[in-house]
Design a protein around this motif. Structure first.
Motif, PDB file in Angstrom:
ATOM      1  N   GLN A 129      39.876  58.830  17.848  1.00  0.00           N
ATOM      2  CA  GLN A 129      40.489  57.595  18.311  1.00  0.00           C
ATOM      3  C   GLN A 129      40.785  57.667  19.820  1.00  0.00           C
ATOM      4  O   GLN A 129      40.576  56.700  20.526  1.00  0.00           O
ATOM      5  CB  GLN A 129      41.757  57.328  17.515  1.00  0.00           C
ATOM      6  CG  GLN A 129      42.344  55.984  17.828  1.00  0.00           C
ATOM      7  CD  GLN A 129      43.540  55.678  16.948  1.00  0.00           C
ATOM      8  OE1 GLN A 129      43.928  56.444  16.094  1.00  0.00           O
ATOM      9  NE2 GLN A 129      44.117  54.522  17.168  1.00  0.00           N
ATOM     10  N   ARG A 130      41.267  58.840  20.293  1.00  0.00           N
ATOM     11  CA  ARG A 130      41.559  58.989  21.717  1.00  0.00           C
ATOM     12  C   ARG A 130      40.274  58.866  22.542  1.00  0.00           C
ATOM     13  O   ARG A 130      40.269  58.230  23.595  1.00  0.00           O
ATOM     14  CB  ARG A 130      42.236  60.357  21.963  1.00  0.00           C
ATOM     15  CG  ARG A 130      42.531  60.648  23.408  1.00  0.00           C
ATOM     16  CD  ARG A 130      43.664  59.809  23.924  1.00  0.00           C
ATOM     17  NE  ARG A 130      43.924  60.163  25.317  1.00  0.00           N
ATOM     18  CZ  ARG A 130      44.184  59.279  26.254  1.00  0.00           C
ATOM     19  NH1 ARG A 130      44.280  58.014  25.968  1.00  0.00           N
ATOM     20  NH2 ARG A 130      44.389  59.663  27.489  1.00  0.00           N
ATOM     21  N   THR A 131      39.194  59.448  22.064  1.00  0.00           N
ATOM     22  CA  THR A 131      37.916  59.369  22.767  1.00  0.00           C
ATOM     23  C   THR A 131      37.450  57.913  22.859  1.00  0.00           C
ATOM     24  O   THR A 131      36.989  57.470  23.914  1.00  0.00           O
ATOM     25  CB  THR A 131      36.851  60.223  22.058  1.00  0.00           C
ATOM     26  OG1 THR A 131      37.315  61.561  21.992  1.00  0.00           O
ATOM     27  CG2 THR A 131      35.524  60.178  22.776  1.00  0.00           C
ATOM     28  N   ALA A 132      37.617  57.187  21.784  1.00  0.00           N
ATOM     29  CA  ALA A 132      37.219  55.777  21.787  1.00  0.00           C
ATOM     30  C   ALA A 132      38.042  54.991  22.803  1.00  0.00           C
ATOM     31  O   ALA A 132      37.498  54.145  23.533  1.00  0.00           O
ATOM     32  CB  ALA A 132      37.383  55.182  20.396  1.00  0.00           C
ATOM     33  N   GLN A 133      39.341  55.285  22.883  1.00  0.00           N
ATOM     34  CA  GLN A 133      40.194  54.583  23.848  1.00  0.00           C
ATOM     35  C   GLN A 133      39.782  54.916  25.284  1.00  0.00           C
ATOM     36  O   GLN A 133      39.732  54.048  26.144  1.00  0.00           O
ATOM     37  CB  GLN A 133      41.669  54.937  23.631  1.00  0.00           C
ATOM     38  CG  GLN A 133      42.613  54.168  24.531  1.00  0.00           C
ATOM     39  CD  GLN A 133      42.511  52.665  24.341  1.00  0.00           C
ATOM     40  OE1 GLN A 133      42.572  52.168  23.228  1.00  0.00           O
ATOM     41  NE2 GLN A 133      42.334  51.941  25.436  1.00  0.00           N
ATOM     42  N   LEU A 134      39.463  56.182  25.544  1.00  0.00           N
ATOM     43  CA  LEU A 134      39.009  56.576  26.877  1.00  0.00           C
ATOM     44  C   LEU A 134      37.707  55.866  27.258  1.00  0.00           C
ATOM     45  O   LEU A 134      37.537  55.430  28.401  1.00  0.00           O
ATOM     46  CB  LEU A 134      38.842  58.094  26.956  1.00  0.00           C
ATOM     47  CG  LEU A 134      40.133  58.906  26.911  1.00  0.00           C
ATOM     48  CD1 LEU A 134      39.826  60.392  26.801  1.00  0.00           C
ATOM     49  CD2 LEU A 134      40.987  58.627  28.128  1.00  0.00           C
ATOM     50  N   LEU A 135      36.793  55.756  26.297  1.00  0.00           N
ATOM     51  CA  LEU A 135      35.539  55.040  26.548  1.00  0.00           C
ATOM     52  C   LEU A 135      35.792  53.562  26.829  1.00  0.00           C
ATOM     53  O   LEU A 135      35.194  52.983  27.740  1.00  0.00           O
ATOM     54  CB  LEU A 135      34.582  55.201  25.369  1.00  0.00           C
ATOM     55  CG  LEU A 135      33.898  56.559  25.249  1.00  0.00           C
ATOM     56  CD1 LEU A 135      33.148  56.661  23.932  1.00  0.00           C
ATOM     57  CD2 LEU A 135      32.966  56.788  26.413  1.00  0.00           C
ATOM     58  N   MET A 136      36.699  52.955  26.067  1.00  0.00           N
ATOM     59  CA  MET A 136      37.033  51.546  26.293  1.00  0.00           C
ATOM     60  C   MET A 136      37.642  51.351  27.679  1.00  0.00           C
ATOM     61  O   MET A 136      37.329  50.380  28.372  1.00  0.00           O
ATOM     62  CB  MET A 136      37.982  51.026  25.206  1.00  0.00           C
ATOM     63  CG  MET A 136      37.354  50.941  23.827  1.00  0.00           C
ATOM     64  SD  MET A 136      35.894  49.874  23.775  1.00  0.00           S
ATOM     65  CE  MET A 136      36.629  48.292  24.103  1.00  0.00           C
ATOM     66  N   LEU A 140      36.895  49.497  33.392  1.00  0.00           N
ATOM     67  CA  LEU A 140      36.880  49.786  34.831  1.00  0.00           C
ATOM     68  C   LEU A 140      35.492  49.621  35.440  1.00  0.00           C
ATOM     69  O   LEU A 140      35.357  49.306  36.618  1.00  0.00           O
ATOM     70  CB  LEU A 140      37.393  51.205  35.096  1.00  0.00           C
ATOM     71  CG  LEU A 140      38.862  51.463  34.775  1.00  0.00           C
ATOM     72  CD1 LEU A 140      39.192  52.934  34.977  1.00  0.00           C
ATOM     73  CD2 LEU A 140      39.771  50.579  35.611  1.00  0.00           C
ATOM     74  N   SER A 141      34.457  49.862  34.647  1.00  0.00           N
ATOM     75  CA  SER A 141      33.097  49.826  35.187  1.00  0.00           C
ATOM     76  C   SER A 141      32.392  48.482  35.012  1.00  0.00           C
ATOM     77  O   SER A 141      31.301  48.304  35.528  1.00  0.00           O
ATOM     78  CB  SER A 141      32.254  50.926  34.548  1.00  0.00           C
ATOM     79  OG  SER A 141      32.141  50.693  33.158  1.00  0.00           O
ATOM     80  N   GLY A 142      33.001  47.553  34.284  1.00  0.00           N
ATOM     81  CA  GLY A 142      32.420  46.227  34.148  1.00  0.00           C
ATOM     82  C   GLY A 142      31.453  46.060  33.001  1.00  0.00           C
ATOM     83  O   GLY A 142      30.720  45.068  32.965  1.00  0.00           O
ATOM     84  N   VAL A 143      31.446  46.967  32.048  1.00  0.00           N
ATOM     85  CA  VAL A 143      30.528  46.860  30.906  1.00  0.00           C
ATOM     86  C   VAL A 143      30.808  45.586  30.113  1.00  0.00           C
ATOM     87  O   VAL A 143      29.897  44.984  29.545  1.00  0.00           O
ATOM     88  CB  VAL A 143      30.639  48.112  30.002  1.00  0.00           C
ATOM     89  CG1 VAL A 143      29.897  47.941  28.695  1.00  0.00           C
ATOM     90  CG2 VAL A 143      30.131  49.327  30.746  1.00  0.00           C
ATOM     91  N   HIS A 144      32.042  45.117  30.126  1.00  0.00           N
ATOM     92  CA  HIS A 144      32.440  43.931  29.370  1.00  0.00           C
ATOM     93  C   HIS A 144      31.992  42.611  30.022  1.00  0.00           C
ATOM     94  O   HIS A 144      32.118  41.555  29.422  1.00  0.00           O
ATOM     95  CB  HIS A 144      33.955  43.912  29.206  1.00  0.00           C
ATOM     96  CG  HIS A 144      34.702  43.827  30.508  1.00  0.00           C
ATOM     97  ND1 HIS A 144      34.743  44.878  31.396  1.00  0.00           N
ATOM     98  CD2 HIS A 144      35.394  42.813  31.078  1.00  0.00           C
ATOM     99  CE1 HIS A 144      35.454  44.522  32.464  1.00  0.00           C
ATOM    100  NE2 HIS A 144      35.853  43.272  32.297  1.00  0.00           N
ATOM    101  N   LYS A 179      25.335  43.894  36.622  1.00  0.00           N
ATOM    102  CA  LYS A 179      24.409  44.293  37.682  1.00  0.00           C
ATOM    103  C   LYS A 179      25.151  44.456  39.005  1.00  0.00           C
ATOM    104  O   LYS A 179      24.891  45.403  39.757  1.00  0.00           O
ATOM    105  CB  LYS A 179      23.280  43.261  37.829  1.00  0.00           C
ATOM    106  CG  LYS A 179      22.238  43.339  36.738  1.00  0.00           C
ATOM    107  CD  LYS A 179      21.139  42.327  36.958  1.00  0.00           C
ATOM    108  CE  LYS A 179      20.094  42.426  35.854  1.00  0.00           C
ATOM    109  NZ  LYS A 179      19.019  41.451  36.024  1.00  0.00           N
ATOM    110  N   LEU A 180      26.075  43.547  39.287  1.00  0.00           N
ATOM    111  CA  LEU A 180      26.870  43.645  40.508  1.00  0.00           C
ATOM    112  C   LEU A 180      27.695  44.932  40.504  1.00  0.00           C
ATOM    113  O   LEU A 180      27.728  45.664  41.503  1.00  0.00           O
ATOM    114  CB  LEU A 180      27.789  42.430  40.657  1.00  0.00           C
ATOM    115  CG  LEU A 180      28.780  42.482  41.812  1.00  0.00           C
ATOM    116  CD1 LEU A 180      28.057  42.515  43.150  1.00  0.00           C
ATOM    117  CD2 LEU A 180      29.751  41.301  41.737  1.00  0.00           C
ATOM    118  N   CYS A 181      28.324  45.229  39.380  1.00  0.00           N
ATOM    119  CA  CYS A 181      29.142  46.446  39.287  1.00  0.00           C
ATOM    120  C   CYS A 181      28.301  47.706  39.451  1.00  0.00           C
ATOM    121  O   CYS A 181      28.732  48.660  40.119  1.00  0.00           O
ATOM    122  CB  CYS A 181      29.914  46.483  37.968  1.00  0.00           C
ATOM    123  SG  CYS A 181      31.260  45.291  37.911  1.00  0.00           S
ATOM    124  N   VAL A 182      27.143  47.730  38.862  1.00  0.00           N
ATOM    125  CA  VAL A 182      26.255  48.886  39.003  1.00  0.00           C
ATOM    126  C   VAL A 182      25.844  49.051  40.461  1.00  0.00           C
ATOM    127  O   VAL A 182      25.875  50.155  41.017  1.00  0.00           O
ATOM    128  CB  VAL A 182      25.016  48.757  38.085  1.00  0.00           C
ATOM    129  CG1 VAL A 182      23.952  49.777  38.455  1.00  0.00           C
ATOM    130  CG2 VAL A 182      25.426  48.919  36.626  1.00  0.00           C
TER     131      VAL A 182
END
Length: 164
Positions: free
Chosen positions: A1-8, A13-17, A24-27
């Motif tokens: 569960q902690r790993t999933a929260q870290l990934l979320m 922060l990286s704009g995957v959402h 593309k702009l974030c990348v």
């Protein structure tokens, strides 16, 4: 569960959402930031060329500095020089007279701001602190102010002891 929260958290922060264009702009911004960081780091060992008239006296007195073909001095950070004033002045000169590095730093700040706003934050500090123990800019400032208030009297006492 902690790993999933870290990934979320990382996704946020990286704009995957974001939509395709936002991602593309974030990348692109993230890649630009990586390049800028490397370029800035690469400038720290480059020498600085100073005109003879602006060379601090302590450097011209104690440091044997190489010169360019037109008589200007080539200054590098003299981190292992025996004279403390030479070490200090060469540090100051080396890190203050680099227009290229300053320009890169401004680009880095602008890119950080652009990335932060692209993922929904008002500025980079807000983004950087989001998942830290401080969590917000206000909490970080409050912490720093409290630490400053508590450390200052102790530091003043130590300075007083050193002076006597």
């Amino acid at each position: 569960q902690r790993t999933a929260q870290l990934l979320m958290n990382d996704f946020e922060l990286s704009g995957v959402h974001l939509d395709e264009e936002g991602r593309k702009l974030c990348v692109a911004l993230d890649q630009q930031l990586q390049v800028l960081k490397l370029r800035i780091l690469s400038t720290f060992h480059e020498p600085v060329v100073l005109k003879r008239r602006v060379l601090p006296e302590v450097l011209s007195m104690f440091a044997s500095l190489p010169t360019t073909h037109d008589g200007n001095f080539i200054v590098t950070y003299q981190h292992n020089h025996y004279h403390p004033k030479v070490r200090r002045k060469s540090y100051d000169v080396h890190y203050q007279h680099n227009v290229q590095r300053a320009d890169l730093l401004y680009q880095l700040l602008n890119s950080r701001h652009a990335l932060a706003t692209a993922v929904g934050y008002s500025h980079f500090a807000e983004r950087a602190l989001r998942f830290s123990s401080a969590a917000t800019v206000d909490r970080a400032i409050t912490f720093l102010e409290k630490m400053s208030d508590e450390v200052r009297p102790r530091a003043d006492k130590e300075v007083a002891v050193l002076k006597h």
